[in-house]
Design an enzyme around this catalytic site. Sequence first.
Site, PDB file in Angstrom:
ATOM      1  N   ILE A 119     -10.926  -5.523   5.469  1.00 30.91           N
ATOM      2  CA  ILE A 119      -9.569  -5.076   5.112  1.00 30.91           C
ATOM      3  C   ILE A 119      -8.953  -4.285   6.267  1.00 30.91           C
ATOM      4  O   ILE A 119      -9.588  -3.411   6.845  1.00 30.91           O
ATOM      5  CB  ILE A 119      -9.604  -4.225   3.819  1.00 30.91           C
ATOM      6  CG1 ILE A 119      -9.960  -5.112   2.623  1.00 30.91           C
ATOM      7  CG2 ILE A 119      -8.275  -3.514   3.588  1.00 30.91           C
ATOM      8  CD1 ILE A 119     -10.044  -4.386   1.291  1.00 30.91           C
ATOM      9  N   LYS A 152       0.866  -1.192   0.000  1.00 34.44           N
ATOM     10  CA  LYS A 152       0.000   0.000   0.000  1.00 34.44           C
ATOM     11  C   LYS A 152       0.899   1.236   0.000  1.00 34.44           C
ATOM     12  O   LYS A 152       1.937   1.229  -0.688  1.00 34.44           O
ATOM     13  CB  LYS A 152      -0.985  -0.047   1.170  1.00 34.44           C
ATOM     14  CG  LYS A 152      -1.875  -1.309   1.106  1.00 34.44           C
ATOM     15  CD  LYS A 152      -3.121  -1.239   1.930  1.00 34.44           C
ATOM     16  CE  LYS A 152      -3.984  -2.468   1.666  1.00 34.44           C
ATOM     17  NZ  LYS A 152      -5.223  -2.525   2.417  1.00 34.44           N
ATOM     18  N   HIS A 183      -8.286  -2.261  -6.892  1.00 35.75           N
ATOM     19  CA  HIS A 183      -8.206  -2.493  -5.449  1.00 35.75           C
ATOM     20  C   HIS A 183      -9.302  -1.709  -4.753  1.00 35.75           C
ATOM     21  O   HIS A 183      -9.691  -0.630  -5.193  1.00 35.75           O
ATOM     22  CB  HIS A 183      -6.817  -2.091  -4.913  1.00 35.75           C
ATOM     23  CG  HIS A 183      -6.618  -2.544  -3.494  1.00 35.75           C
ATOM     24  ND1 HIS A 183      -7.077  -1.812  -2.428  1.00 35.75           N
ATOM     25  CD2 HIS A 183      -6.051  -3.666  -2.980  1.00 35.75           C
ATOM     26  CE1 HIS A 183      -6.788  -2.473  -1.307  1.00 35.75           C
ATOM     27  NE2 HIS A 183      -6.162  -3.593  -1.619  1.00 35.75           N
ATOM     28  N   GLU A 185     -11.920  -9.664  -1.806  1.00 34.39           N
ATOM     29  CA  GLU A 185     -11.565  -8.988  -0.543  1.00 34.39           C
ATOM     30  C   GLU A 185     -12.770  -8.198  -0.027  1.00 34.39           C
ATOM     31  O   GLU A 185     -13.020  -7.094  -0.502  1.00 34.39           O
ATOM     32  CB  GLU A 185     -10.438  -7.976  -0.777  1.00 34.39           C
ATOM     33  CG  GLU A 185      -9.125  -8.562  -1.213  1.00 34.39           C
ATOM     34  CD  GLU A 185      -7.966  -7.589  -0.949  1.00 34.39           C
ATOM     35  OE1 GLU A 185      -6.946  -8.058  -0.451  1.00 34.39           O
ATOM     36  OE2 GLU A 185      -8.108  -6.385  -1.219  1.00 34.39           O
TER      37      GLU A 185
HETATM   38  O1  G3P Z   1      -4.418  -5.641  -0.799  1.00 40.88           O
HETATM   39  C1  G3P Z   1      -4.497  -6.322   0.393  1.00 40.88           C
HETATM   40  C2  G3P Z   1      -5.521  -5.785   1.271  1.00 40.88           C
HETATM   41  O2  G3P Z   1      -6.435  -4.895   0.850  1.00 40.88           O
HETATM   42  C3  G3P Z   1      -5.813  -6.508   2.526  1.00 40.88           C
HETATM   43  O3  G3P Z   1      -5.247  -5.700   3.485  1.00 40.88           O
HETATM   44  O4  G3P Z   1      -4.272  -5.190   5.628  1.00 40.88           O
HETATM   45  O5  G3P Z   1      -6.295  -6.634   5.503  1.00 40.88           O
HETATM   46  O6  G3P Z   1      -4.103  -7.517   4.726  1.00 40.88           O
HETATM   47  P1  G3P Z   1      -4.960  -6.311   4.911  1.00 40.88           P
END
Ligand code: G3P
Length: 226
Positions: free
Chosen positions: A148, A13, A95, A143
């Site tokens: 997230i 990120k 994303h 996702e």
């Molecule tokens: O691109 C990966 C993402 O959006 C997930 O983030 O911090 O939950 O692993 P995280």
Amino acid sequence: MVLKKPVIVVNFKTYPEVSGNAAVELARLCEQISVETNASIVVAPPSFDLAMVARAVRTPVFAQHLDSAPSGATTGHVTVENARASGAQGTLVNHSERRLKIAEIHEIIDRCRSTGLATIVCTNNLAVSKACAAMGPDFVAIEPPELIGGDVSVTTANPSIVSDTVLAIKAIDGQVGVLCGAGVKNGGDVSKALELGTDGVLLASGVTKAKDKRAVLLDLVSGLMS
Ligand code: G3P
């Protein structure tokens, strides 16, 4: 480019902890672990650091976002051709933190295909996953946005969205790989993701914010082998 599966994709990120020289450091660590364990790891550093990272490692380097605009008179755009010339081997598309319109997603996938870049299209639900799978990207990464950055992995909080996505995508195009992400933190989350039928995981904070990044990466990789 064809990615070895199963794969762990680490999205840096724009976390300051892993930007600039620290992005190179983390990419080198991922490379080392990939060599030591034979695990497939992809790194997605911040845009400004991509070229520097790609010069430093042999691990596949992906952009976090690219525009659909062609190279040329397109001031300020991040183009597929520029990314390729800077050493990118693929890109995340759409994303959750950089959503695109469906026509743009399609154009980027096409442009990447003809330029030789791999695509991982991120999706937030089953309907979007199906629509994107029909465009023939290399991977779809499901996702759920609400998970997230949290502490509970999608594989625990909502395993059915993962397995339903796998089934739906395989029915549309068996060549499209499926990843899942959001809250993935450890080897157990990775092995559960594989158990649910995915080809790997996409994660960020579990690695980028970890004090001992090597230990976390080794634990994640152990989930690929179990
Ligand atoms: O691109 C990966 C993402 O959006 C997930 O983030 O911090 O939950 O692993 P995280």
